[in-house]
Design a protein around this motif. Structure first.
Motif, PDB file in Angstrom:
ATOM      1  N   HIS A 140       0.809  -1.245   0.073  1.00  0.00           N
ATOM      2  CA  HIS A 140      -0.022  -0.186  -0.067  1.00  0.00           C
ATOM      3  C   HIS A 140       0.785   1.284  -0.090  1.00  0.00           C
ATOM      4  CE1 HIS A 140      -3.198  -2.938   0.569  1.00  0.00           C
ATOM      5  NE2 HIS A 140      -4.002  -1.922   0.269  1.00  0.00           N
ATOM      6  N   PRO A 141       1.823   1.334   0.871  1.00  0.00           N
ATOM      7  CA  PRO A 141       2.589   2.574   0.422  1.00  0.00           C
ATOM      8  C   PRO A 141       3.296   2.741  -0.777  1.00  0.00           C
ATOM      9  CG  PRO A 141       3.234   1.295   2.479  1.00  0.00           C
ATOM     10  CD  PRO A 141       2.390   0.538   1.737  1.00  0.00           C
ATOM     11  N   SER A 142       3.657   1.784  -1.611  1.00  0.00           N
ATOM     12  CA  SER A 142       4.007   1.630  -2.896  1.00  0.00           C
ATOM     13  C   SER A 142       3.161   2.430  -3.793  1.00  0.00           C
ATOM     14  CB  SER A 142       4.546   0.239  -3.112  1.00  0.00           C
ATOM     15  OG  SER A 142       5.658  -0.041  -2.647  1.00  0.00           O
ATOM     16  N   ILE A 143       1.692   1.761  -3.383  1.00  0.00           N
ATOM     17  CA  ILE A 143       0.805   2.404  -4.229  1.00  0.00           C
ATOM     18  C   ILE A 143       0.461   3.698  -4.046  1.00  0.00           C
ATOM     19  CG2 ILE A 143      -1.815   2.199  -4.525  1.00  0.00           C
ATOM     20  CD1 ILE A 143      -1.649  -0.673  -3.925  1.00  0.00           C
ATOM     21  N   ARG A 144       0.727   4.295  -2.970  1.00  0.00           N
ATOM     22  CA  ARG A 144       0.509   5.802  -2.669  1.00  0.00           C
ATOM     23  C   ARG A 144       1.584   6.460  -3.362  1.00  0.00           C
ATOM     24  NH1 ARG A 144      -1.202   3.494   2.223  1.00  0.00           N
ATOM     25  NH2 ARG A 144       0.864   3.911   3.461  1.00  0.00           N
ATOM     26  N   GLU A 145       2.975   5.858  -3.326  1.00  0.00           N
ATOM     27  CA  GLU A 145       3.997   6.644  -3.727  1.00  0.00           C
ATOM     28  C   GLU A 145       3.885   6.538  -5.283  1.00  0.00           C
ATOM     29  OE1 GLU A 145       7.538   4.704  -2.252  1.00  0.00           O
ATOM     30  OE2 GLU A 145       6.693   5.102  -0.094  1.00  0.00           O
ATOM     31  N   LYS A 146       3.745   5.473  -5.663  1.00  0.00           N
ATOM     32  CA  LYS A 146       3.973   5.255  -7.230  1.00  0.00           C
ATOM     33  C   LYS A 146       2.522   5.480  -8.162  1.00  0.00           C
ATOM     34  CE  LYS A 146       8.213   3.956  -7.165  1.00  0.00           C
ATOM     35  NZ  LYS A 146       9.316   4.843  -7.671  1.00  0.00           N
ATOM     36  N   GLY A 147       1.381   5.284  -7.331  1.00  0.00           N
ATOM     37  CA  GLY A 147       0.177   5.306  -7.985  1.00  0.00           C
ATOM     38  C   GLY A 147      -0.207   6.460  -8.845  1.00  0.00           C
ATOM     39  N   PRO A 148       0.113   7.745  -8.503  1.00  0.00           N
ATOM     40  CA  PRO A 148      -0.373   8.880  -9.490  1.00  0.00           C
ATOM     41  C   PRO A 148       0.430   8.928 -10.702  1.00  0.00           C
ATOM     42  CG  PRO A 148      -0.400   9.597  -7.209  1.00  0.00           C
ATOM     43  CD  PRO A 148       0.316   8.371  -7.081  1.00  0.00           C
ATOM     44  N   GLN A 149       1.578   8.579 -10.630  1.00  0.00           N
ATOM     45  CA  GLN A 149       2.540   8.582 -11.757  1.00  0.00           C
ATOM     46  C   GLN A 149       2.156   7.364 -12.801  1.00  0.00           C
ATOM     47  OE1 GLN A 149       6.639   7.709 -10.989  1.00  0.00           O
ATOM     48  NE2 GLN A 149       6.999   7.016 -12.982  1.00  0.00           N
ATOM     49  N   LEU A 150       1.907   6.284 -12.220  1.00  0.00           N
ATOM     50  CA  LEU A 150       1.442   5.038 -13.055  1.00  0.00           C
ATOM     51  C   LEU A 150       0.180   5.381 -13.604  1.00  0.00           C
ATOM     52  CD1 LEU A 150       2.866   2.160 -10.856  1.00  0.00           C
ATOM     53  CD2 LEU A 150       3.633   3.235 -13.001  1.00  0.00           C
ATOM     54  N   ILE A 151      -0.932   6.040 -13.051  1.00  0.00           N
ATOM     55  CA  ILE A 151      -2.215   6.400 -13.440  1.00  0.00           C
ATOM     56  C   ILE A 151      -1.971   7.405 -14.327  1.00  0.00           C
ATOM     57  CG2 ILE A 151      -4.434   7.705 -12.880  1.00  0.00           C
ATOM     58  CD1 ILE A 151      -4.103   6.309 -10.125  1.00  0.00           C
ATOM     59  N   GLN A 152      -1.096   8.322 -14.415  1.00  0.00           N
ATOM     60  CA  GLN A 152      -0.988   9.313 -15.702  1.00  0.00           C
ATOM     61  C   GLN A 152      -0.421   8.496 -16.729  1.00  0.00           C
ATOM     62  OE1 GLN A 152      -2.042  12.539 -15.688  1.00  0.00           O
ATOM     63  NE2 GLN A 152      -1.558  12.125 -17.927  1.00  0.00           N
ATOM     64  N   GLU A 153       0.528   7.612 -16.762  1.00  0.00           N
ATOM     65  CA  GLU A 153       1.146   6.778 -17.958  1.00  0.00           C
ATOM     66  C   GLU A 153       0.352   6.087 -18.485  1.00  0.00           C
ATOM     67  OE1 GLU A 153       4.717   4.594 -16.611  1.00  0.00           O
ATOM     68  OE2 GLU A 153       5.531   6.185 -15.435  1.00  0.00           O
ATOM     69  N   TYR A 154      -0.623   5.452 -17.709  1.00  0.00           N
ATOM     70  CA  TYR A 154      -1.810   4.485 -17.992  1.00  0.00           C
ATOM     71  C   TYR A 154      -2.605   5.431 -18.980  1.00  0.00           C
ATOM     72  CZ  TYR A 154      -5.840   1.364 -18.224  1.00  0.00           C
ATOM     73  OH  TYR A 154      -6.690   0.589 -18.578  1.00  0.00           O
ATOM     74  N   MET A 155      -3.236   6.567 -18.478  1.00  0.00           N
ATOM     75  CA  MET A 155      -4.146   7.201 -18.965  1.00  0.00           C
ATOM     76  C   MET A 155      -3.595   7.929 -20.289  1.00  0.00           C
ATOM     77  SD  MET A 155      -6.762   6.662 -17.626  1.00  0.00           S
ATOM     78  CE  MET A 155      -7.814   7.986 -18.337  1.00  0.00           C
ATOM     79  N   ASP A 156      -2.328   8.302 -20.357  1.00  0.00           N
ATOM     80  CA  ASP A 156      -1.612   8.646 -21.726  1.00  0.00           C
ATOM     81  C   ASP A 156      -1.675   7.676 -22.652  1.00  0.00           C
ATOM     82  OD1 ASP A 156      -1.177  11.136 -20.381  1.00  0.00           O
ATOM     83  OD2 ASP A 156       1.132  10.528 -20.023  1.00  0.00           O
ATOM     84  N   LYS A 157      -1.441   6.439 -22.190  1.00  0.00           N
ATOM     85  CA  LYS A 157      -1.412   5.172 -23.280  1.00  0.00           C
ATOM     86  C   LYS A 157      -2.726   4.953 -23.730  1.00  0.00           C
ATOM     87  CE  LYS A 157       0.427   0.865 -24.294  1.00  0.00           C
ATOM     88  NZ  LYS A 157       1.478   0.014 -24.104  1.00  0.00           N
ATOM     89  N   ILE A 158      -3.888   4.953 -22.994  1.00  0.00           N
ATOM     90  CA  ILE A 158      -5.366   4.931 -23.467  1.00  0.00           C
ATOM     91  C   ILE A 158      -5.637   5.835 -24.415  1.00  0.00           C
ATOM     92  CG2 ILE A 158      -7.527   4.707 -22.370  1.00  0.00           C
ATOM     93  CD1 ILE A 158      -6.052   2.103 -21.981  1.00  0.00           C
ATOM     94  N   ASP A 159      -5.179   7.255 -23.900  1.00  0.00           N
ATOM     95  CA  ASP A 159      -5.755   8.299 -24.782  1.00  0.00           C
ATOM     96  C   ASP A 159      -4.740   8.138 -26.398  1.00  0.00           C
ATOM     97  OD1 ASP A 159      -7.131   9.554 -23.109  1.00  0.00           O
ATOM     98  OD2 ASP A 159      -5.458  11.160 -22.573  1.00  0.00           O
ATOM     99  N   ARG A 160      -3.770   7.356 -26.233  1.00  0.00           N
ATOM    100  CA  ARG A 160      -2.929   7.347 -27.405  1.00  0.00           C
ATOM    101  C   ARG A 160      -3.663   6.081 -28.150  1.00  0.00           C
ATOM    102  NH1 ARG A 160       0.250   3.564 -29.479  1.00  0.00           N
ATOM    103  NH2 ARG A 160       0.777   2.565 -27.267  1.00  0.00           N
ATOM    104  N   LEU A 161      -4.049   4.931 -27.619  1.00  0.00           N
ATOM    105  CA  LEU A 161      -4.663   4.024 -28.098  1.00  0.00           C
ATOM    106  C   LEU A 161      -6.091   4.433 -28.683  1.00  0.00           C
ATOM    107  CD1 LEU A 161      -4.016   0.995 -25.783  1.00  0.00           C
ATOM    108  CD2 LEU A 161      -3.116   1.435 -28.126  1.00  0.00           C
ATOM    109  N   MET A 162      -6.804   5.419 -27.995  1.00  0.00           N
ATOM    110  CA  MET A 162      -8.208   5.803 -28.561  1.00  0.00           C
ATOM    111  C   MET A 162      -8.064   6.672 -29.839  1.00  0.00           C
ATOM    112  SD  MET A 162     -10.347   6.726 -24.840  1.00  0.00           S
ATOM    113  CE  MET A 162     -11.629   7.309 -26.046  1.00  0.00           C
ATOM    114  N   SER A 163      -6.932   7.504 -29.726  1.00  0.00           N
ATOM    115  CA  SER A 163      -6.836   8.252 -30.996  1.00  0.00           C
ATOM    116  C   SER A 163      -6.593   7.407 -32.123  1.00  0.00           C
ATOM    117  CB  SER A 163      -5.926   9.431 -30.874  1.00  0.00           C
ATOM    118  OG  SER A 163      -4.588   8.959 -30.462  1.00  0.00           O
ATOM    119  N   GLU A 164      -5.564   6.413 -32.032  1.00  0.00           N
ATOM    120  CA  GLU A 164      -5.306   5.818 -32.964  1.00  0.00           C
ATOM    121  C   GLU A 164      -6.459   4.833 -33.542  1.00  0.00           C
ATOM    122  OE1 GLU A 164      -1.894   2.814 -32.073  1.00  0.00           O
ATOM    123  OE2 GLU A 164      -0.774   4.571 -31.445  1.00  0.00           O
TER     124      GLU A 164
END
Length: 154
Positions: A126-150
């Motif tokens: 859970h501490p790892s989720i709190r530390e890394k989560g926001p960055q990973l969510i942003q990376e994930y959403m960027d990838k989903i946005d890219r896939l949607m535009s493709e």
């Protein structure tokens, strides 16, 4: 995409993957599935790294962490028949022995009901989720946005 605890919900993801199927973009579905898995896998690696600096029991419990994936979500699983103590290693214990020590070698409780401790639940996952989560969510959403535009160019 609201997040609560370790659960993040991407509104419309299931509909998006169905639309990919209808559009014949099967390769894109696999990319979405892989993007889901990548988040869980990176969190698993971060938690194992955090546990490396903790007790032997916690390091051993962290070895049981594994990322899993489906089309619409990914998950991190912990524990096994050989490591039934994994959740105790992550959250600690409330129960005390007659001498006042925390039971069975677990650290003090860091679960969902706090007794004055305000750092959040868990010792390594859970501490790892709190530390890394926001960055990973942003990376994930960027990838989903890219896939949607493709998949659905305007």
């Amino acid at each position: 995409m609201p997040t609560e605890g370790i659960y993040g919900n991407v509104e419309g993801l299931a509909q998006f993957t169905r639309a990919l199927s209808r559009a014949g973009a099967g390769g894109m579905r696999e990319e979405v599935k892989q993007a889901n898995f990548d988040v869980a896998d990176k969190l698993t690696a971060a938690a194992k790294s955090k546990a490396a600096g903790l007790s032997r029991q916690q390091r051993s419990a962290a070895e049981s962490l594994r990322a899993t994936k489906t089309q619409n979500y990914s998950a991190i699983r912990m524990g096994s028949a050989r490591k039934p103590y994994a959740l105790g290693a992550e959250f600690g214990a409330k129960r005390r022995t007659r001498k006042g020590n925390v039971a069975r070698g677990f650290r003090p409780w860091r679960g969902n009901q706090f007794d004055g401790w305000d750092g959040g639940p868990g010792y390594f996952l859970h501490p790892s989720i709190r530390e890394k989560g926001p960055q990973l969510i942003q990376e994930y959403m960027d990838k989903i946005d890219r896939l949607m535009s493709e998949a659905f160019p305007e």
